[in-house]
Design a protein around this motif. Structure first.
Motif, PDB file in Angstrom:
ATOM      1  N   ASP A 192      -0.046  -4.266   4.199  1.00 56.24           N
ATOM      2  CA  ASP A 192      -1.161  -4.646   5.059  1.00 56.24           C
ATOM      3  C   ASP A 192      -1.238  -6.165   5.111  1.00 56.24           C
ATOM      4  O   ASP A 192      -1.485  -6.821   4.094  1.00 56.24           O
ATOM      5  CB  ASP A 192      -2.471  -4.046   4.532  1.00 56.24           C
ATOM      6  N   HIS A 245       0.846  -1.188   0.000  1.00 55.05           N
ATOM      7  CA  HIS A 245       0.000   0.000   0.000  1.00 55.05           C
ATOM      8  C   HIS A 245       0.885   1.243   0.000  1.00 55.05           C
ATOM      9  O   HIS A 245       1.487   1.591   1.027  1.00 55.05           O
ATOM     10  CB  HIS A 245      -0.911  -0.050   1.244  1.00 55.05           C
ATOM     11  N   HIS A 261       3.561   0.932   3.160  1.00 51.32           N
ATOM     12  CA  HIS A 261       3.494  -0.158   4.137  1.00 51.32           C
ATOM     13  C   HIS A 261       2.878  -1.377   3.478  1.00 51.32           C
ATOM     14  O   HIS A 261       2.417  -1.310   2.335  1.00 51.32           O
ATOM     15  CB  HIS A 261       2.692   0.270   5.368  1.00 51.32           C
TER      16      HIS A 261
HETATM   17 MN    MN Z   1      -2.972   0.172   4.354  1.00 48.75          MN
END
Ligand code: MN
Length: 200
Positions: free
Chosen positions: A50, A42, A48
């Motif tokens: 997920d 993401h 990051h």
């Molecule tokens: Mn996210």
């Protein structure tokens, strides 16, 4: 449940569930015995990964800033975030500015997982119970990531913080860095940059 997720899904999205298809016809409802995990890369305000696990009809979710490691010596911060709808597991695309999670998402890895959680007497416990106890062990069968991983709640920085750690097993590979060497989606083969260009 993130309300914005539904509105941002492409229309054809329900047809793109390749990794959930049963391995063979007549094997019964595959997902009944094989819950799924998914790791979505993401590119939001901060990049990051997920990490999501199917449990109790939803996707339990953690945001992992550095992504998963194959080195049992690494402890990766995993911040507990809101449960997501199961349907979000194969979402790929651009989340518009101003919406929750604005940025670009690809399905970086996905596959079935097995719960390894046991209580102190060796009896199996549920994901729910393992999370309540602050320690969840799973075996992932992804395309890039395989093997045992443990999520351990840490007291540092509040009770939403967990550590995602590769367990010491035959799948540990400290020299492999798939977040760097395998940046593409396991659904579309695209990188986040390519998805952003296509839809942006
Ligand atoms: Mn996210």
């Amino acid at each position: 449940m993130p309300k914005s997720a539904k509105g941002t899904r492409p229309r054809a999205y329900r047809d793109r569930r390749g990794f959930r298809k049963p391995p063979s016809a007549g094997a019964g409802p595959w997902r009944r015995t094989n819950p799924i995990f998914v790791i979505q890369k993401h590119a939001a305000s901060h990049l990051h990964y997920d990490f999501r696990l199917e449990a109790d009809g939803v996707l339990k979710s953690w945001a992992v800033p550095k992504g998963p490691s194959l080195d049992p010596g690494d402890k990766r911060l995993a911040i507990e975030v809101e449960d997501h709808d199961l349907e979000y597991a194969d979402f790929e695309g651009v989340i518009a500015e101003g919406r929750y999670g604005a940025g670009t998402v690809i399905v970086w890895d996905a596959g079935p997982y097995r719960l390894l959680a046991q209580d102190e007497y060796g009896a199996e416990i549920s994901v729910h119970e393992a999370l309540a106890r602050g320690r969840l062990e799973v075996w992932l069968e992804g395309k890039k990531i395989r093997g045992g991983y443990v999520l351990v709640r840490t007291k540092m920085g509040g009770n939403r913080n967990w550590l995602l750690i590769k367990m010491r097993d035959e799948c540990a590979a400290p020299d492999r860095h798939p977040t760097e060497t395998e940046p593409y989606s396991v659904i579309s083969g695209r990188t986040v940059e390519e998805v952003a260009l296509r839809q942006g």
